[in-house]
Design a protein around this motif. Structure first.
Motif, PDB file in Angstrom:
ATOM      1  N   ASP A 122       0.827  -1.205   0.000  1.00 36.50           N
ATOM      2  CA  ASP A 122       0.000   0.000   0.000  1.00 36.50           C
ATOM      3  C   ASP A 122       0.859   1.252   0.000  1.00 36.50           C
ATOM      4  OD1 ASP A 122      -2.469  -1.105  -0.172  1.00 36.50           O
ATOM      5  OD2 ASP A 122      -2.953  -0.968   1.950  1.00 36.50           O
ATOM      6  N   MET A 123       1.858   1.271   0.885  1.00 36.41           N
ATOM      7  CA  MET A 123       2.694   2.459   1.001  1.00 36.41           C
ATOM      8  C   MET A 123       3.463   2.721  -0.281  1.00 36.41           C
ATOM      9  SD  MET A 123       5.540   3.451   3.883  1.00 36.41           S
ATOM     10  CE  MET A 123       4.303   3.615   5.157  1.00 36.41           C
ATOM     11  N   VAL A 124       4.019   1.680  -0.888  1.00 35.13           N
ATOM     12  CA  VAL A 124       4.781   1.848  -2.125  1.00 35.13           C
ATOM     13  C   VAL A 124       3.872   2.335  -3.249  1.00 35.13           C
ATOM     14  CG1 VAL A 124       6.079   0.624  -3.906  1.00 35.13           C
ATOM     15  CG2 VAL A 124       6.556   0.180  -1.496  1.00 35.13           C
ATOM     16  N   THR A 125       2.667   1.756  -3.331  1.00 37.98           N
ATOM     17  CA  THR A 125       1.720   2.179  -4.366  1.00 37.98           C
ATOM     18  C   THR A 125       1.344   3.642  -4.192  1.00 37.98           C
ATOM     19  OG1 THR A 125       0.799  -0.065  -4.476  1.00 37.98           O
ATOM     20  CG2 THR A 125      -0.516   1.696  -5.441  1.00 37.98           C
ATOM     21  N   ASP A 126       1.077   4.037  -2.953  1.00 38.67           N
ATOM     22  CA  ASP A 126       0.731   5.437  -2.677  1.00 38.67           C
ATOM     23  C   ASP A 126       1.862   6.373  -3.068  1.00 38.67           C
ATOM     24  OD1 ASP A 126      -1.728   4.717  -1.658  1.00 38.67           O
ATOM     25  OD2 ASP A 126      -1.037   4.660   0.418  1.00 38.67           O
ATOM     26  N   SER A 171       9.983  10.725   4.512  1.00 42.12           N
ATOM     27  CA  SER A 171       9.278  10.625   5.789  1.00 42.12           C
ATOM     28  C   SER A 171       8.642   9.257   5.969  1.00 42.12           C
ATOM     29  CB  SER A 171       8.206  11.718   5.904  1.00 42.12           C
ATOM     30  OG  SER A 171       7.157  11.514   4.972  1.00 42.12           O
ATOM     31  N   HIS A 172       8.106   8.688   4.905  1.00 37.93           N
ATOM     32  CA  HIS A 172       7.476   7.376   5.024  1.00 37.93           C
ATOM     33  C   HIS A 172       8.509   6.259   5.104  1.00 37.93           C
ATOM     34  CE1 HIS A 172       3.884   9.624   3.776  1.00 37.93           C
ATOM     35  NE2 HIS A 172       3.215   8.646   4.319  1.00 37.93           N
ATOM     36  N   PHE A 173       9.616   6.390   4.362  1.00 32.52           N
ATOM     37  CA  PHE A 173      10.643   5.353   4.422  1.00 32.52           C
ATOM     38  C   PHE A 173      11.270   5.288   5.812  1.00 32.52           C
ATOM     39  CE2 PHE A 173      15.150   4.273   4.316  1.00 32.52           C
ATOM     40  CZ  PHE A 173      15.093   2.983   3.811  1.00 32.52           C
ATOM     41  N   ILE A 174      11.670   6.440   6.341  1.00 31.59           N
ATOM     42  CA  ILE A 174      12.356   6.429   7.627  1.00 31.59           C
ATOM     43  C   ILE A 174      11.399   6.028   8.747  1.00 31.59           C
ATOM     44  CG2 ILE A 174      11.955   8.871   8.208  1.00 31.59           C
ATOM     45  CD1 ILE A 174      14.844   8.960   9.242  1.00 31.59           C
ATOM     46  N   HIS A 175      10.124   6.386   8.601  1.00 29.31           N
ATOM     47  CA  HIS A 175       9.131   5.983   9.601  1.00 29.31           C
ATOM     48  C   HIS A 175       8.914   4.474   9.571  1.00 29.31           C
ATOM     49  CE1 HIS A 175       5.593   6.006  12.134  1.00 29.31           C
ATOM     50  NE2 HIS A 175       4.872   5.467  11.166  1.00 29.31           N
TER      51      HIS A 175
END
Length: 281
Positions: A101-105, A137-141
């Motif tokens: 989901d995160m990668v698609t977003d 921000s999403h990768f490091i989180h």
């Protein structure tokens, strides 16, 4: 294999262990090969694959078919809500699904902002910054969640960040900010690409509703320019204006997410260095 991130036994902030201490990479691959339970075919993951298809089609249509692109893009975003509901309904939550989901977003939003950066060249650097902030921000989180042993990147304690806790632990809040963020960029895209019908607001109406006090403070040329802009506004303009505050707030949340995850990783580094020093004594 990444170094151990076990916290000191006397830590007041919990005694979680890293996921990497529970299973090695080779062990995980061996389990995947055995396929006792086919996570690839979980219902929410199947929806996730469909999201990728719609997102890819949206990107393909982005240049020449703006309305089709907007519809496909929105369907992909709506399916993001559907796969979450399916995961809870079928008890099929998975790390694969969460990362998918995160990668698609991230990829679909980036593709749209790349287009916008060329459509609005004066704002090119702003879109570049937003892409970098979104990814980083999403990768490091996500990485900080993994090394501290969290079962999901959405499990945030209020002590860590009240902002992130409110964002991730309330589905309505999460939906509003994620949807509002995407809607703003889609609206900007439609403003540039689509010849939507105007709202029919004539310059005379604008002149009539502007207070006399305001008219005294601005030039007639500026008022005429604003009136002409309003007269050419479409529904996409209105949607962009309404969703802008949500999108702006979402960028603040991204920054907070980056900062808190950075502090988490610093804490993990300090813990590991303390453990290493104890071992040498």
């Amino acid at each position: 294999m990444p170094p151990s991130s076990k916290l000191p036994e006397n830590s007041a902030r919990g005694k979680t262990r890293s996921i990497f201490e529970r299973i090695t990479q080779q062990g995980a691959i061996d389990l995947a090969n055995e396929q006792e339970e086919n996570i690839y075919l979980f219902v929410p993951n199947l929806i996730g694959y469909l999201r990728i298809v719609f997102a890819a089609l949206a990107v393909y249509c982005m240049k020449n078919h703006p309305k089709v692109c907007a519809v496909l893009y929105c369907i992909s975003a709506i399916l993001d809500v559907a796969d979450g509901m399916a995961a809870r309904a079928f008890n099929q939550t998975s790390k694969l699904g969460g990362v998918l989901d995160m990668v698609t977003d991230r990829c679909s939003t980036t593709c749209l902002m790349v287009f916008l950066s060329s459509a609005y060249p004066d704002w090119f650097n702003v879109f570049q910054f937003l892409i970098a902030l979104d990814f980083s921000s999403h990768f490091i989180h996500m990485y900080a969640s993994l090394v501290t042993g969290a079962t999901s990147h959405k499990l945030i304690q209020s002590e860590v960040s009240k902002i992130l806790w409110l964002y991730y632990n309330n589905r309505i809040t999460l939906f509003i900010f994620c949807a509002g963020n995407e809607i703003f960029f889609v609206a900007l895209y439609l403003v540039y690409t689509s010849k939507l019908p105007t709202l029919g607001i004539s310059p005379e109406i604008v002149h009539a509703v502007v207070p006399a006090l305001v008219k005294e403070q601005i030039s007639a040329a500026l008022l005429d320019g604003v009136s002409a802009y309003v007269a050419g506004m479409t529904l996409a303009h209105i949607v962009a204006i309404v969703s802008f505050p949500i999108c702006f707030t979402k960028q603040i949340i991204n920054f907070v997410q980056f900062w808190k995850a950075s502090k988490t990783l610093v804490g993990v580094d300090l813990s590991e260095r303390a453990n290493n020093r104890q071992k040498k004594q």
